[in-house]
Design a protein around this motif. Structure first.
Motif, PDB file in Angstrom:
ATOM      1  N   SER A   1       0.646  -1.065  -0.012  1.00 47.26           N
ATOM      2  CA  SER A   1       0.027   0.036  -0.118  1.00 47.26           C
ATOM      3  C   SER A   1       0.942   1.340  -0.036  1.00 47.26           C
ATOM      4  O   SER A   1       0.516   2.224  -0.709  1.00 47.26           O
TER       5      SER A   1
ATOM      6  N   ASP B   1       0.010   1.509   9.568  1.00 46.03           N
ATOM      7  CA  ASP B   1      -0.183   0.010   9.104  1.00 46.03           C
ATOM      8  C   ASP B   1       0.490   0.287   7.412  1.00 46.03           C
ATOM      9  O   ASP B   1       0.081   1.271   6.648  1.00 46.03           O
TER      10      ASP B   1
ATOM     11  N   HIS C   1       0.133  -2.206   4.248  1.00 48.04           N
ATOM     12  CA  HIS C   1      -0.411  -3.690   3.420  1.00 48.04           C
ATOM     13  C   HIS C   1       0.522  -4.116   2.579  1.00 48.04           C
ATOM     14  O   HIS C   1       1.029  -3.501   1.789  1.00 48.04           O
TER      15      HIS C   1
ATOM     16  N   SER D   1       2.408  -7.607   0.401  1.00 49.30           N
ATOM     17  CA  SER D   1       2.481  -9.204  -0.101  1.00 49.30           C
ATOM     18  C   SER D   1       3.554 -10.062   0.837  1.00 49.30           C
ATOM     19  O   SER D   1       4.317  -9.437   1.447  1.00 49.30           O
TER      20      SER D   1
ATOM     21  N   SER E   1      -2.504 -14.753   5.927  1.00 51.38           N
ATOM     22  CA  SER E   1      -3.201 -13.804   5.199  1.00 51.38           C
ATOM     23  C   SER E   1      -4.392 -13.266   5.890  1.00 51.38           C
ATOM     24  O   SER E   1      -4.794 -12.356   5.275  1.00 51.38           O
TER      25      SER E   1
ATOM     26  N   ARG F   1      -9.063  -6.555  12.276  1.00 49.73           N
ATOM     27  CA  ARG F   1      -8.603  -7.737  12.100  1.00 49.73           C
ATOM     28  C   ARG F   1      -8.004  -8.368  13.298  1.00 49.73           C
ATOM     29  O   ARG F   1      -7.644  -7.278  14.384  1.00 49.73           O
TER      30      ARG F   1
ATOM     31  N   MET G   1       0.646  -6.221   7.429  1.00 45.74           N
ATOM     32  CA  MET G   1      -0.358  -7.294   7.137  1.00 45.74           C
ATOM     33  C   MET G   1      -0.408  -7.400   5.869  1.00 45.74           C
ATOM     34  O   MET G   1      -0.319  -6.672   4.928  1.00 45.74           O
ATOM     35  N   ILE G   2      -1.238  -8.745   5.490  1.00 40.26           N
ATOM     36  CA  ILE G   2      -1.329  -9.147   4.150  1.00 40.26           C
ATOM     37  C   ILE G   2      -2.720  -8.997   3.973  1.00 40.26           C
ATOM     38  O   ILE G   2      -3.777  -9.645   4.720  1.00 40.26           O
ATOM     39  N   PRO G   3      -3.592  -8.030   3.329  1.00 40.36           N
ATOM     40  CA  PRO G   3      -4.730  -7.546   3.111  1.00 40.36           C
ATOM     41  C   PRO G   3      -5.581  -8.401   1.717  1.00 40.36           C
ATOM     42  O   PRO G   3      -4.947  -9.039   1.014  1.00 40.36           O
ATOM     43  N   ASP G   4      -6.552  -8.312   1.811  1.00 38.82           N
ATOM     44  CA  ASP G   4      -7.348  -8.771   0.307  1.00 38.82           C
ATOM     45  C   ASP G   4      -7.270  -7.694  -0.591  1.00 38.82           C
ATOM     46  O   ASP G   4      -7.213  -8.230  -1.954  1.00 38.82           O
TER      47      ASP G   4
ATOM     48  N   ARG H   1      -6.478  -3.067  -1.484  1.00 42.64           N
ATOM     49  CA  ARG H   1      -5.401  -1.936  -1.185  1.00 42.64           C
ATOM     50  C   ARG H   1      -4.100  -2.035  -1.308  1.00 42.64           C
ATOM     51  O   ARG H   1      -3.089  -1.813  -0.453  1.00 42.64           O
ATOM     52  N   PHE H   2      -3.727  -2.631  -2.327  1.00 39.73           N
ATOM     53  CA  PHE H   2      -2.240  -2.687  -2.990  1.00 39.73           C
ATOM     54  C   PHE H   2      -2.226  -1.484  -4.033  1.00 39.73           C
ATOM     55  O   PHE H   2      -2.916  -1.591  -5.147  1.00 39.73           O
TER      56      PHE H   2
END
Length: 808
Positions: A508, A538, A540, A542, A567, A599, A625-628, A630-631
């Protein structure tokens, strides 16, 4: 009377051209430097003052507090709901409220594709607040259409050439969003002296739809992406509005989980629009601002340069006092009063200053393009368009003339006729001490500037070479477009097959950016889940983010592709976050429960602290953290020696996958260096003007040494007859001047130390000022002074004693 003064001035000019040339040159160089600086300062102070209602326009900022009341984040943006709520709640005090939201997107016409970073979504009432002139169309009507678009004249030429842009269509692309926008108005280019500059203004309706509609947007108090401006009604004091802000926040924002009122953890602050450019350097701004400190620094340098030039004039004038003593004596014998003599010498000084001003204008005009490019400002010196500049120049001439001519006029007019005619007139010691004090002041200023140059250079070198805790070299960053994110693992494997690509990761945010994202935190401390009074920024990422940036683990492990729970439940922290939470060590943090925003999970690893932001900021507590989703970015590490080949490959891949978007990238290394451009400019300015100060000081020292040797010609002759060598004479004459440099050094050291330490305080990480910096600055000044004085001393020491005794 004036014609007589002019005749005498011309006669002296013809009789002593070298003296006049040196004097006028010193003044003209000092005035030219000051003119350039004053143009820059005037431009800096003019920001946003062109708005007709600038005294009533305020931008709102938002700060967030820890429980102890300390500000942990201060943004120049608000959430989208604040604008409409401020307008409805403060109708009696506020005439208008408008929002602007800046975004980078791609615009496409039939033939061209451009990425634009001056694209703003805004409310229709924006032209009721800001004084931007519409060339064609109705701005309020244009922005009431969902597809309404207002473009600047320069953008109209860029996209449509000489054709009429009205009614033409541009396709807007921002990530997955695509829309056809119709040009419904054209405005003049926004002036450069604006704290933000828009080339495109689009309807806010598209943004409202993005937030899920108006009702959903009005519930959003966390997406702080909107510049929000209030136009107060006439006669309203901003303090009246500011006093009501806490109650306003408590009315509209829900209380915290612990029952705390919103006004205890967030606040809104008004900024007069004309103050933003020089006083607002918050954690987020629409565009980078300058600082009032640099205006003070540049103004001080201009004044110092002018004073040094004036002092130089005084010393050169008094150095030639013996040449004009007989003239003054004769005039007094013939009945001239002291006031007339003062008027004569002041008139000569002002005439010389006028000549210097003409040369200074020419020098400034020649240097202005280079200086403008260096400062990044569109500076103008058109005296016809700015008659106030001409008035300011006349004031400058009178100021310099009065300062430079005051002491020589009083000094020369004070000669006693009887003693002058007898040849027994001696210069009073108080005058000699005053001239010495002037030289001391000159070299004190020069040494201060030299110290400033050395400190800035050392700090820049420190920042550029300091270990950041990760590998910043050979990392290129691209936008993370939707196709890449959706097929990331397949594309990652494909890219890694290229021999020049070492690793890549999604994120992110990447190092060199700002840490603006944060949510509430609860952590397991002493067996209990406790709400933390800290701000965890935070990021985000991979799975292979740490590998790509070469960030080392302090304890635990990195994210693992093979573990699905990583994840959804796993967190990585940095060492600062561990300390902020209160865990004893990085090892002690492993396995601890952590709730961050929505989370719920646990800590699997701790990375060593590294500098995510510039060295202006301390290392912040961070959570990864690894999000679904918001990259925003993809970072790609290239192998050494394959940089050009790899970038060519990435460009080809980009064109194949995203033909409608231009290929633009940046490198982490370049982004870090760009963060210190302001400091680099300050160092260059200090260096340039330190050189000018020394040059002018050398001229003054030259004049004083010439005066001293002239006064001691007979003494030198006697000493040579008695057996003194040339080196003895040079040392005799030189040591007095080196003492002046030493006194200047002693004055300069505490001033320079205080000033540069204050400047270094703006960095969270900085050098300490070593004694070597002051020693080197003193040596440079002493060496230059020695060269200057020795040239005069050598000439005096080589005089034949017989010739020396002939001097009357």
């Amino acid at each position: 009377m004036l014609s007589n003064y002019l005749k005498i001035f011309i006669r002296n000019l013809k009789k002593n051209p070298a003296y006049m040339f040196i004097n006028i040159l010193g003044l003209s160089v000092g005035m030219a430097a000051s003119i350039l600086i004053f143009l820059f300062v005037q431009h800096e102070l003019s920001y946003d003052k062109y708005h007709e209602k600038s005294d009533r326009i305020y931008r709102m900022s938002r700060s967030f507090f820890n429980q102890n009341g300390e500000v942990n984040l201060h943004l120049g943006h608000l959430a989208p709901s604040f604008g409409p709520l401020l307008k409805s709640d403060f109708q009696q005090d506020v005439e208008e409220v408008v929002r602007v939201m800046n975004t980078n997107l791609v615009l496409k016409d039939e033939d061209n594709i451009f990425e634009e970073n001056r694209f703003y979504f805004t409310d229709p009432e924006i032209f009721n607040v800001f004084s931007w002139r519409i060339v064609e169309g109705n701005p309020e009507a244009a922005l009431n259409f969902p597809d309404g678009l207002i473009i600047s004249e320069s953008m109209a030429r860029k996209y449509f050439g000489d054709a009429d842009p009205m009614g033409r269509t541009l396709e807007l692309k921002a990530g997955p969003v695509s829309a056809n926008m119709q040009v419904r108005a054209v405005m003049e280019d926004i002036p450069e002296n604006s704290h933000f500059k828009a080339d495109f203004l689009a309807s806010m309706e598209l943004v409202t739809d993005f937030y899920g509609g108006y009702e959903q947007m009005m519930k959003n108090f966390g997406s702080n992406n909107f510049g929000t401006y209030l136009l107060l009604r006439e006669g309203v004091d901003i303090a009246t509005v500011e006093a009501q802000i806490p109650d306003f926040l408590n009315r509209h924002i829900q209380v915290g989980e612990d029952g705390s009122l919103p006004s205890t953890w967030t606040a809104l602050h008004p900024w007069l629009i004309t103050d933003i450019h020089l006083h607002s350097n918050l954690d987020s701004e629409l565009e980078p601002n300058s600082s009032i400190e640099y205006v003070f620094i540049y103004t001080a340098i201009a004044i110092f340069i002018l004073l040094i030039a004036c002092v130089n004039f005084m010393n050169l004038a008094t150095a030639r006092s013996a040449k004009r003593a007989l003239e003054v004596g004769l005039r007094k014998v013939l009945g001239a009063e002291k006031q007339l003599l003062i008027g004569q010498f002041m008139s000569e000084t002002i005439l010389m200053t006028l000549m210097a001003a003409v040369i200074a204008l020419l020098l400034s005009w020649l240097a202005l393009p280079v200086f403008g490019n260096f400062t990044g400002k569109d500076l103008s010196m058109n005296l016809l368009e700015h008659p106030d500049y001409l008035f300011a120049l006349l004031v400058l001439v009178l100021f310099v003339g009065m300062i430079a001519g005051s002491y020589p006029s009083l000094f020369l007019s004070g000669f006693q006729p009887v003693k002058v005619m007898k040849g027994t007139y001696k210069i009073c010691s108080i005058h000699e001490k005053f001239r010495s004090a002037l030289v001391i002041g000159q070299f004190a200023i020069s040494i201060i500037l030299i110290v400033a140059v050395l400190v800035v250079v050392r700090q820049l070198d420190y920042m550029k070479n300091k270990e950041l805790g990760f590998e910043k070299e050979r990392i290129v960053v691209l936008p993370a477009y939707e196709e890449l994110v959706d097929n990331y693992e397949n594309l990652r494997q494909r890219y890694l097959q290229h021999p020049g690509i070492e690793s890549l990761a999604l994120a992110s945010r990447v190092p060199s950016g700002r840490l603006l994202d944060a949510m509430g935190t609860r952590a397991e401390v002493n067996g209990d889940l406790t709400t933390m009074d800290i701000r965890l920024a935070d990021i985000h990422v991979s799975h292979n983010f740490m590998e790509t940036f070469g960030i080392e683990m302090a304890a635990g492990r990195d994210f693992d592709f093979q573990l699905a729970s990583d994840s959804t439940q796993a967190f990585l922290l940095n060492e600062s976050a561990v300390r902020a939470i209160g865990w004893a060590s990085a090892e002690a943090a492993i396995g601890k429960a952590l709730h961050y925003g929505p989370r719920r999970g646990y800590v699997i690893g701790v990375v060593k602290d590294f500098h995510f932001e510039s060295l202006h900021q301390p290392i912040s507590p961070m959570v990864f953290m690894i999000p679904d989703t918001r990259f925003n970015l993809v970072a790609i590490r290239l192998k050494q020696g394959f940089e050009e080949e790899s970038i060519s490959y990435l460009r080809e891949e980009w064109i194949a996958l995203k033909p409608d978007f231009p290929f633009n990238y940046f490198t982490i290394e370049d982004r870090f260096e760009q963060q210190y451009e302001a400091e680099e400019k300050v160092g260059t300015v200090f260096g340039f003007f330190a050189g000018l100060a020394i040059l002018i000081s050398v001229l003054g020292l030259f004049g004083l040494s010439a005066y001293a040797t002239e006064q001691r010609t007979k003494e030198i002759g006697v000493r040579k007859v008695m057996g003194a060598s040339v080196s003895n004479i040079v040392l005799l004459l030189g040591k007095d001047f080196l003492k002046l440099v030493l006194f200047g050094f002693l004055i300069a050291v505490p001033i320079a130390w205080y000033g540069m330490n204050s400047w270094l305080d703006s960095f969270a990480y900085s050098i300490s000022i070593s004694w070597f910096v002051f020693a080197l600055a003193g040596f440079i000044a002493a060496f230059i002074a020695a060269l200057t004085v020795s040239s005069q001393s050598m000439r005096a020491a080589m005089i034949n004693p017989v010739d020396a005794f002939k001097v009357e």
